[in-house]
Enzyme design. Structure first.
Site, PDB file in Angstrom:
ATOM      1  CG  PHE A  34      -1.696   1.323   1.334  1.00 54.44           C
ATOM      2  CD1 PHE A  34      -2.744   1.595   0.474  1.00 54.44           C
ATOM      3  CD2 PHE A  34      -1.351   2.280   2.284  1.00 54.44           C
ATOM      4  CE1 PHE A  34      -3.445   2.794   0.550  1.00 54.44           C
ATOM      5  CE2 PHE A  34      -2.050   3.474   2.376  1.00 54.44           C
ATOM      6  CZ  PHE A  34      -3.099   3.728   1.510  1.00 54.44           C
TER       7      PHE A  34
ATOM      8  CG  LEU B 164       1.046  -0.558   5.856  1.00 52.87           C
ATOM      9  CD1 LEU B 164       0.514  -0.209   7.244  1.00 52.87           C
ATOM     10  CD2 LEU B 164      -0.087  -0.511   4.834  1.00 52.87           C
ATOM     11  CD  GLU B 165       5.724   5.588   0.356  1.00 55.24           C
ATOM     12  OE1 GLU B 165       5.236   6.561   0.967  1.00 55.24           O
ATOM     13  OE2 GLU B 165       5.841   5.533  -0.867  1.00 55.24           O
ATOM     14  CG  LEU B 166       1.527   4.426   5.924  1.00 60.61           C
ATOM     15  CD1 LEU B 166       1.083   4.216   7.365  1.00 60.61           C
ATOM     16  CD2 LEU B 166       0.429   4.033   4.956  1.00 60.61           C
TER      17      LEU B 166
END
Length: 629
Positions: A311, A334-336
């Site tokens: 994501f 997750l790369e937020l």
């Protein structure tokens, strides 16, 4: 023996005769010449065979008419993703009880398409199609997988202008931003996978300890099956192709869910990969694209057939996906969000790096995961840096590259449109609050373009901050806004850089590289560039990701490829006919004597792991004595 000698060395002998250095025995000249021709023929056959397996394959594709700068369409007033509900001119023949999504050019409001959003059942069907295709794809070798990527790379290089215009049409970015952020980094990805992907995915030998010296240990990286990638809108080409390429090269099928904002361009980019797969003789259903509203996304994130989720997006959505993934214990990367700082150490040559900082801040209208959000400069250079930025920012030009006019295609546009105006009120409120708290402001508001009245433009902005606790210093802006803060000591600069919830990327600039590296080691983030910014995408051998509220896991590099695989350990005997594991009688079931068995085991442990040779020898004696009892 003489014939063998001549066969092996005849090229050198023939060459020496030709040069007049070996004049005897002219009768073998013909044999030498024929042998050289024969060897050359073999070489040509081998090269042709290699080309037949490795050369790129051309494939058919259709260039979208909307990418032409001369193309025109209905101009939507105040465009949104649901403008089709209000404007009858852009409504298709709508099915009852189904939702649609409006696609438009954010730089001018031109209508691109109105597409049917996928339902839960359609998402499930697409997952199944990828699952079926993956069952045969998993048996392809790396040569065939490389050929697909090589074909895509050749196509992209030859059609980079078209790719850039498609990305610009759907996002409002400039051609330069598309060339750098979409095409260049994607080519870097393809090159790295072709050159190094197999190296990190083939079986890997691991060392054995002394107690298992007769064993050989290997780690195999098996494809997971069907994986999912849910990606953001800021780079529709790169963000789609990057996870797809990694997924299929590692042997998986892939289902990509793009943002609702870039369905038009992403559909075309994904179809290019499907066309390439088909031309190379593979099932194009291996790659699937999901276009849906967030309410239907759980059909993907909660599917039992999805074996991994990547994501890229906001923290809020990332948390929801992580929760959905717990239903079937699906691993997630997750790369937020990020609030990437750039620390400028004392006595740095500002003129040397000002262009780098401008690009780091305003590339893609500031809509970058690892763009520079905050410049942290020594107080002695604060005013100079502020004035230099102010002079440049006031000269930046907003506009569109998708119209055939002086204000359009190939015109000198510095900053394109933002993806939408949904966040303009919040951005203006943050800037106004900072100004009330004493910040110096340049611009700081939305821009009504004289030619593109329906475009979503925000003026390039400069904010001279006075406190790190200000909301604008803590929140990810994802906008063309430069924040500047001052510090007095290097320790204070590090505290300012680490003083947010985020930890994605960072930069350190200064004349003393040793000091830069020392500062880099103190930063709480996943990636740091010294005297540069955002170079992490260019070197695809590096893992990409962050820490804290910026997410966890990595994509890119060996770590990214291997995260899409199931590591499987295989241990076998070096010499199966000579030595294999056997159970000593003292340990065999049923146990005859618990005391003797424990004595044997403790002696064995002492023999292998005691810290002195005397203790080890004593352990061996204990083993022998226990075995005899």
């Amino acid at each position: 023996m003489n014939n063998l000698f001549y066969f092996i060395f005849h090229p050198f002998l023939f060459l020496s005769r030709f040069l007049g250095q070996h004049p005897e025995d002219e009768s073998i000249d013909v044999f030498y010449a024929l042998s050289l021709c024969f060897a050359a023929g073999i070489w040509l056959v081998v090269q042709r065979q290699r080309r037949s397996k490795n050369s790129p394959i051309p494939f058919a594709f259709n260039a979208p008419k909307e990418a032409d700068p001369n193309w025109t369409s209905v101009k939507i007033q105040n465009p949104t993703l649901e403008s089709h509900l209000e404007d009858v001119n852009i409504q298709p023949m709508m099915l009852p009880d189904r939702r649609y999504i409006t696609c438009f050019d954010p730089s001018n409001g031109l209508h691109l398409a109105t597409v049917l959003a996928d339902s839960e059942a359609e998402i499930a069907a697409k997952i199944e199609k990828a699952r079926v295709a993956q069952k045969s794809w998993v048996y392809t070798d790396f040569t065939k997988r490389r050929r697909v990527i090589r074909s895509l790379q050749k196509w992209m290089v030859e059609n980079q202008d078209l790719c850039a215009r498609v990305a610009c049409r759907d996002t409002g970015k400039t051609l330069i931003d598309a060339a750098l952020g979409e095409i260049l980094v994607t080519c870097c990805k393809m090159e790295w996978i072709m050159d190094h992907g197999e190296e990190y995915l083939r079986p890997e030998s691991r060392k054995s300890n002394l107690i298992q010296i007769y064993k050989k240990s290997e780690v195999h990286y098996d494809p997971k099956g069907v994986v999912a990638a849910i990606v953001s809108w800021n780079y529709p080409l790169h963000n789609a192709w990057s996870p797809i390429l990694a997924s299929i090269f590692s042997g998986n099928g892939v289902v990509l869910k793009c943002s609702e904002n870039v369905i038009w361009s992403t559909s075309w980019f994904v179809n290019i990969i499907k066309n390439c797969l088909e031309a190379c003789g593979h099932d194009p259903e291996l790659v699937q694209l999901v276009c849906c509203w967030p309410e239907q996304a759980a059909a993907l994130t909660r599917s039992p057939h999805i074996k991994h989720i990547t994501f890229i997006g906001s923290e809020t959505v990332g948390r929801k996906i992580a929760q959905d993934a717990t239903v079937h214990l699906t691993p997630v990367t997750l790369e937020l969000g990020g609030k990437d700082p750039a620390i400028i150490l004392p006595n740095t040559n500002l003129e040397q790096w000002i262009s780098t900082w401008m690009r780091g801040i305003f590339q893609n209208a500031g809509q970058n995961c690892i763009g520079i959000e905050k410049l942290i400069v020594h107080v002695d250079q604060y005013d100079d840096l502020y004035d230099m930025l102010k002079e440049r920012i006031e000269k930046l030009r907003c506009g569109s590259v998708t119209l055939p006019s002086d204000q359009g295609y190939l015109s000198p546009v510095d900053v394109g449109a933002m993806i939408s105006n949904n966040r303009f009120d919040a951005l203006e409120a943050l800037i106004k609050q900072a100004e009330e708290d004493g910040a110096k402001i340049v611009n700081g508001e939305r821009y009504q373009h004289v030619y593109h009245d329906q475009g979503t433009y925000f003026l390039p902005t400069l904010v001279g901050l006075t406190q790190n606790s200000a909301a604008i210093a803590q929140q990810e802006l994802f906008a063309p806004i430069a924040l500047v803060m001052g510090y007095e000591t290097v320790e204070e600069a590090i505290e300012l850089a680490n003083g947010t919830r985020y930890g994605l990327g960072a930069s350190v600039f200064g004349p003393d590289q040793k000091l830069c590296l020392e500062v880099a080691e103190e930063l709480e983030c996943g990636m740091v560039a010294v005297n540069d910014f955002a170079v992490f995408y260019m070197n695809q051998d590096l893992p990409f990701g962050g820490t804290k509220a910026s997410g966890y896991g990595r994509f890119g590099g060996p770590e990214g490829l291997r995260s899409l695989c199931n590591p499987k350990v295989i241990v076998y005997d070096w010499w199966p006919s000579l030595i294999q594991t056997s159970i000593p009688k003292v340990l065999d079931y049923p146990i005859r004597s618990l005391g003797t068995s424990f004595e044997f085991t403790s002696g064995l442990i002492r023999f292998f792991y005691a810290d002195t040779w005397r203790a080890r020898i004593q352990g061996l004696i204990t083993v022998i004595q226990a075995q005899r009892k």
